[in-house]
Design an enzyme around this catalytic site. Sequence first.
Site, PDB file in Angstrom:
ATOM      1  N   LYS A 238       1.296  -1.159   0.364  1.00  0.00           N
ATOM      2  CA  LYS A 238       0.212  -0.437   0.215  1.00  0.00           C
ATOM      3  C   LYS A 238       0.806   1.276   0.052  1.00  0.00           C
ATOM      4  O   LYS A 238       1.606   1.678   0.849  1.00  0.00           O
ATOM      5  CB  LYS A 238      -0.774   0.114   1.021  1.00  0.00           C
ATOM      6  CG  LYS A 238      -2.392   1.022   0.843  1.00  0.00           C
ATOM      7  CD  LYS A 238      -2.711   0.877   2.779  1.00  0.00           C
ATOM      8  CE  LYS A 238      -3.712   1.923   2.564  1.00  0.00           C
ATOM      9  NZ  LYS A 238      -5.100   1.510   3.269  1.00  0.00           N
TER      10      LYS A 238
ATOM     11  N   GLU B 179     -19.093  -5.750  11.038  1.00  0.00           N
ATOM     12  CA  GLU B 179     -19.866  -5.035  11.631  1.00  0.00           C
ATOM     13  C   GLU B 179     -20.897  -5.649  12.893  1.00  0.00           C
ATOM     14  O   GLU B 179     -21.294  -5.459  13.840  1.00  0.00           O
ATOM     15  CB  GLU B 179     -21.377  -3.821  11.397  1.00  0.00           C
ATOM     16  CG  GLU B 179     -20.039  -3.001  10.430  1.00  0.00           C
ATOM     17  CD  GLU B 179     -18.962  -3.364   9.292  1.00  0.00           C
ATOM     18  OE1 GLU B 179     -18.514  -2.379   8.749  1.00  0.00           O
ATOM     19  OE2 GLU B 179     -19.008  -4.270   8.510  1.00  0.00           O
TER      20      GLU B 179
ATOM     21  N   ARG C   2     -25.130  -2.145   8.411  1.00  0.00           N
ATOM     22  CA  ARG C   2     -24.451  -2.757   8.003  1.00  0.00           C
ATOM     23  C   ARG C   2     -25.373  -4.327   9.160  1.00  0.00           C
ATOM     24  O   ARG C   2     -24.931  -5.270   9.080  1.00  0.00           O
ATOM     25  CB  ARG C   2     -22.911  -3.075   7.352  1.00  0.00           C
ATOM     26  CG  ARG C   2     -22.725  -2.648   6.488  1.00  0.00           C
ATOM     27  CD  ARG C   2     -21.566  -2.437   6.126  1.00  0.00           C
ATOM     28  NE  ARG C   2     -20.844  -3.409   6.511  1.00  0.00           N
ATOM     29  CZ  ARG C   2     -20.269  -4.533   4.989  1.00  0.00           C
ATOM     30  NH1 ARG C   2     -20.150  -3.380   3.883  1.00  0.00           N
ATOM     31  NH2 ARG C   2     -19.485  -4.738   5.237  1.00  0.00           N
TER      32      ARG C   2
END
Length: 606
Positions: A259, A347, A375
């Site tokens: 990244k 979640e 969610r």
Amino acid sequence: MNNLNNVVLHEMNTNLLAHINSPKDLRKLSKNQLPKVAKELRDFIIDIVATKEGHLGASLGVIELTIALHYVFDTPNDLLIWDVGHQAYGHKILTERKDLFHTNRQLGGISGFPNRSESVYDAFGTGHSSTSISATLGMAIASKINGDLEKHHIAVIGDASIASGMAFEGLNHAGVTDANLLIILNDNTMGIDPSVGALKNYFTNIKLGKKVRKNNIIEALNFNYSGPIDGHNIEAVIEELERLKTIKGPKFLHIITTKGKGLEKAEQDQVIYHAPGKFDKITGELAAKSNEILPPKFQDVFGETILELALKNKKIVGITPAMPTGSSLKLMIDEIPERAFDVGIAEQHAVTLAAGMATQGLIPFCAIYSTFLQRAYDQIIHDVALQNLPVIFCIDRAGIVGEDGATHHGVFDIAYLNCIPNLVIFAPLNEVELRNIMYTAQLGIDFPLAIRYPRGRGFILNWKHPFQKIEIGKGKIILEGAKIAVLSIGTIGNQIIEIQSELPNNSVAHYSMRFVKPLDNELLHQIFEKFDTIVTVEDGTIIGGFGSAIVNFASENNYQHKTIKTLGIPDNFIEHGKVNELFESVHLSKEAIKNFLFELMNSTKI
């Protein structure tokens, strides 16, 4: 020989990206030109994001993969989906939006995420994680039903997103189909924060060449697994994609990336450079911060307060689904790691985990963004509210959040929570009230509590006042008035406070109601008996929101011939832009509210 040298020299001096407006242009190049395109594409993204801001590290990490995918596959006829979408900047630039990329995330500009209404190359709108596998599988099955057996369907998903339950549901189904599906795992051990969990450790062991127990997990799910390969070796990625094109059925390619690749600072600090704000495009140094002393961010008020409380109350635990830095729970994770948990992008698990803890006498604070709490809706109802468990939801990023746009605005939480029995909903006016409601909750409650607060900074420099207990269900009179009563919920009430001096003296009363549920019925009766004109103001959706609750109160209590006006988010999705621009667009800016009140006073002649 001289002619050959001239050709090589010309190619080195030519900006290839300048001549690429679509994947068709990209496919005209030779493979040995693609590394140069990769460098130019990285430089292009860095150059613009350095001044315009946005998500940086994720897109820099998949440049070679992006080029390879569009080079090998016939996009947009072949369907390509980027999970979450943080990493799709290179994709956007190569797919007819290069000249618009400078408008990224700006009002009226292109979205920071894939968006079907924006481009035919964006096969599916993404902004929340872990949807790509299910969506791509759905497309692959549809292609088969429609008789198209040659179309390819590709999902790119990160190692943090694939650990989410929904991704596993998609994998589980895909493995028993013959769908022409390719899942590419972009493995960089990072989400926004470092990836966590047993699956992350499993993939890490594979990368290190360690023997893993039993079968490869992906192969056990009936996928044709290949990798891991270096995701920055564009020749190797292209070679493997071309091979996989010839294989039918569900396939899984594991690639290793870094990244922030190509910008040293972004590689070194991948959390900060996920979305770093303005920075020097040459050195990567972040823009100097102002020395001005400003009020704290609400997330930091939460983070510092929960740590302060947890150091005194051993029953307090903190939970966040992959947002330790964004929620500032990281302060507690660093200080008391045995009682603070990053559970990854999960979640539903986070909410039910909190419920389980609550049954055993712990005091769980579940820190989660408003848009992500959506969610876990069934878990809020079934696992928490139905059992009346004292879980404390600290709902960050409530209201308009800005440049992330429609997928991230937290405008629905009041409406979707208000209909749930047993749940108490509180929206602090400022930082002090946020601290005090957290203090109140940990003293002991026998109901679930939702506390919603916005993204960004608060209003008070000296906010660490001694704790005070808040009485549940009680609003607060901010200013008395004689003509119009304004009822606000949450921090948007500060807009009313700031325009009060510009309104006619003693004309507008202001009440910060603080609790959406239960409403302060005693205070509301006083208001409705005194005023004929009532205005509600909220930064959530009007339909089903705080204003709707006030209208319902008036109806149930037979307050007839009252004028009730509700200000809030209208019944449409709000695009991306700066917060103040978006408030203006929905008529919730200070100026818009002030003008509305003046017009109301004139029209009703009060």
